[in-house]
Design a protein around this motif. Structure first.
Motif, PDB file in Angstrom:
ATOM      1  N   UNK A  25       3.126  15.917  -9.913  1.00 53.99           N
ATOM      2  CA  UNK A  25       2.839  16.782  -8.769  1.00 53.99           C
ATOM      3  C   UNK A  25       1.407  16.629  -8.229  1.00 53.99           C
ATOM      4  N   UNK A  26       0.818  15.457  -8.430  1.00 51.82           N
ATOM      5  CA  UNK A  26      -0.460  15.131  -7.804  1.00 51.82           C
ATOM      6  C   UNK A  26      -0.144  14.391  -6.508  1.00 51.82           C
ATOM      7  N   UNK A  27       0.410  15.134  -5.550  1.00 52.76           N
ATOM      8  CA  UNK A  27       0.977  14.517  -4.359  1.00 52.76           C
ATOM      9  C   UNK A  27      -0.046  13.799  -3.489  1.00 52.76           C
ATOM     10  N   UNK A  28      -1.226  14.346  -3.337  1.00 63.39           N
ATOM     11  CA  UNK A  28      -2.242  13.690  -2.500  1.00 63.39           C
ATOM     12  C   UNK A  28      -2.678  12.381  -3.154  1.00 63.39           C
ATOM     13  N   UNK A  29      -2.915  12.407  -4.452  1.00 59.31           N
ATOM     14  CA  UNK A  29      -3.299  11.183  -5.156  1.00 59.31           C
ATOM     15  C   UNK A  29      -2.162  10.157  -5.097  1.00 59.31           C
ATOM     16  N   UNK A  30      -0.935  10.616  -5.263  1.00 60.49           N
ATOM     17  CA  UNK A  30       0.223   9.718  -5.172  1.00 60.49           C
ATOM     18  C   UNK A  30       0.327   9.120  -3.772  1.00 60.49           C
ATOM     19  N   UNK A  31       0.084   9.948  -2.771  1.00 59.35           N
ATOM     20  CA  UNK A  31       0.102   9.476  -1.386  1.00 59.35           C
ATOM     21  C   UNK A  31      -0.953   8.393  -1.173  1.00 59.35           C
ATOM     22  N   UNK A  32      -2.149   8.618  -1.661  1.00 55.01           N
ATOM     23  CA  UNK A  32      -3.232   7.636  -1.512  1.00 55.01           C
ATOM     24  C   UNK A  32      -2.848   6.315  -2.189  1.00 55.01           C
ATOM     25  N   UNK A  33      -2.333   6.399  -3.396  1.00 56.87           N
ATOM     26  CA  UNK A  33      -1.918   5.189  -4.114  1.00 56.87           C
ATOM     27  C   UNK A  33      -0.817   4.473  -3.335  1.00 56.87           C
ATOM     28  N   UNK A  34       0.157   5.216  -2.832  1.00 62.36           N
ATOM     29  CA  UNK A  34       1.250   4.605  -2.080  1.00 62.36           C
ATOM     30  C   UNK A  34       0.739   3.936  -0.809  1.00 62.36           C
ATOM     31  N   UNK A  35      -0.147   4.601  -0.085  1.00 61.69           N
ATOM     32  CA  UNK A  35      -0.698   4.039   1.152  1.00 61.69           C
ATOM     33  C   UNK A  35      -1.509   2.777   0.848  1.00 61.69           C
ATOM     34  N   UNK A  36      -2.341   2.826  -0.172  1.00 66.06           N
ATOM     35  CA  UNK A  36      -3.137   1.649  -0.553  1.00 66.06           C
ATOM     36  C   UNK A  36      -2.203   0.497  -0.937  1.00 66.06           C
ATOM     37  N   UNK A  37      -1.207   0.784  -1.744  1.00 63.45           N
ATOM     38  CA  UNK A  37      -0.260  -0.252  -2.156  1.00 63.45           C
ATOM     39  C   UNK A  37       0.494  -0.812  -0.948  1.00 63.45           C
ATOM     40  N   UNK A  38       0.894   0.063  -0.044  1.00 66.83           N
ATOM     41  CA  UNK A  38       1.591  -0.377   1.169  1.00 66.83           C
ATOM     42  C   UNK A  38       0.693  -1.257   2.026  1.00 66.83           C
ATOM     43  N   UNK A  39      -0.568  -0.902   2.119  1.00 65.76           N
ATOM     44  CA  UNK A  39      -1.505  -1.689   2.919  1.00 65.76           C
ATOM     45  C   UNK A  39      -1.684  -3.093   2.330  1.00 65.76           C
ATOM     46  N   UNK A  40      -1.618  -3.210   1.007  1.00 66.73           N
ATOM     47  CA  UNK A  40      -1.744  -4.539   0.408  1.00 66.73           C
ATOM     48  C   UNK A  40      -0.596  -5.445   0.842  1.00 66.73           C
ATOM     49  N   UNK A  41       0.555  -4.854   1.193  1.00 65.99           N
ATOM     50  CA  UNK A  41       1.678  -5.659   1.675  1.00 65.99           C
ATOM     51  C   UNK A  41       1.302  -6.344   2.987  1.00 65.99           C
ATOM     52  N   UNK A  42       0.719  -5.586   3.887  1.00 62.45           N
ATOM     53  CA  UNK A  42       0.261  -6.173   5.157  1.00 62.45           C
ATOM     54  C   UNK A  42      -0.857  -7.183   4.903  1.00 62.45           C
ATOM     55  N   UNK A  43      -1.806  -6.790   4.089  1.00 64.34           N
ATOM     56  CA  UNK A  43      -3.005  -7.602   3.877  1.00 64.34           C
ATOM     57  C   UNK A  43      -2.687  -8.926   3.187  1.00 64.34           C
ATOM     58  N   UNK A  44      -1.847  -8.906   2.151  1.00 62.10           N
ATOM     59  CA  UNK A  44      -1.576 -10.164   1.452  1.00 62.10           C
ATOM     60  C   UNK A  44      -0.865 -11.169   2.348  1.00 62.10           C
ATOM     61  N   UNK A  45       0.079 -10.692   3.142  1.00 60.07           N
ATOM     62  CA  UNK A  45       0.779 -11.590   4.060  1.00 60.07           C
ATOM     63  C   UNK A  45      -0.139 -12.151   5.124  1.00 60.07           C
ATOM     64  N   UNK A  46      -0.973 -11.279   5.668  1.00 57.84           N
ATOM     65  CA  UNK A  46      -1.931 -11.705   6.701  1.00 57.84           C
ATOM     66  C   UNK A  46      -2.885 -12.762   6.149  1.00 57.84           C
ATOM     67  N   UNK A  47      -3.453 -12.499   4.980  1.00 53.26           N
ATOM     68  CA  UNK A  47      -4.407 -13.446   4.383  1.00 53.26           C
ATOM     69  C   UNK A  47      -3.725 -14.769   4.011  1.00 53.26           C
ATOM     70  N   UNK A  48      -2.507 -14.679   3.503  1.00 51.43           N
ATOM     71  CA  UNK A  48      -1.798 -15.899   3.101  1.00 51.43           C
ATOM     72  C   UNK A  48      -1.533 -16.791   4.308  1.00 51.43           C
TER      73      UNK A  48
END
Length: 176
Positions: A25-48
């Motif tokens: 139930x640490x929803x804000x922290x979970x949200x931050x982790x999810x957003x950061x992880x989701x952003x890596x999806x965009x970033x890794x593809x872009x960089x590759x």
């Protein structure tokens, strides 16, 4: 291992972190982790693509990392009765089917990269999860069920992209 592949690997490592935070139930922290992880999806593809660092590891593991992230979040949300189980079952069924298709293709030396519809599917799923984590805020202030709408769009894109992958790669089945 190049930077895009490290980002993909980091996304997979963040999955259990997200799960623990969300279920505790640490929803804000979970949200931050999810957003950061989701952003890596965009970033890794872009960089590759930008730096010509596309690898078979990235083609295979990037979609797998996305599946792990999104489906883990959705399964947790089923447990907490945030989303209907049938929607997650549809999403999981597509993910297993396409992962199986990729495995069969890989056994024949074929790498099936992510298609446009698969990328849209992933983005809509991630957006849906983010707004579910936000309890539909800020749309809840004006009584618009944006998170639910995005979840429906994600399910529709999941079905569409799964059918597209199967259709575009039907030759793999005919060779069996």
């Amino acid at each position: 291992m190049n930077l895009p592949n490290k980002l993909t690997t980091m996304r997979m490592i963040l999955v259990p972190v997200f799960i623990v935070l969300y279920l505790m139930n640490y929803n804000i922290a979970a949200l931050v982790v999810f957003v950061v992880a989701s952003f890596t999806d965009f970033l890794d593809g872009h960089l590759a693509r930008k730096n010509n660092l596309v690898t078979d590891y990235g083609k295979i593991m990037d979609p797998l990392a996305d599946k792990l992230l999104v489906t883990s979040a959705l399964v947790c949300m089923v447990q907490l009765q945030v989303v209907p189980a049938w929607m997650v079952i549809v999403i999981l069924a597509r993910e297993f089917a396409i992962t199986g298709l990729r495995a069969v293709a890989a056994s024949e030396g074929i790498v099936i990269a992510a298609a446009w519809s698969g990328k849209v599917k992933t983005v809509t799923q991630m957006i849906a999860v983010i707004f579910l984590l936000l309890n539909n805020w800020p749309f809840s202030l004006v009584n618009i069920p944006f998170a639910t709408i995005m979840l429906w769009i994600a399910v529709i894109m999941t079905i569409y992209s799964g059918c597209e992958y199967i259709w575009k790669n039907r030759k793999i089945f005919s060779d069996m």
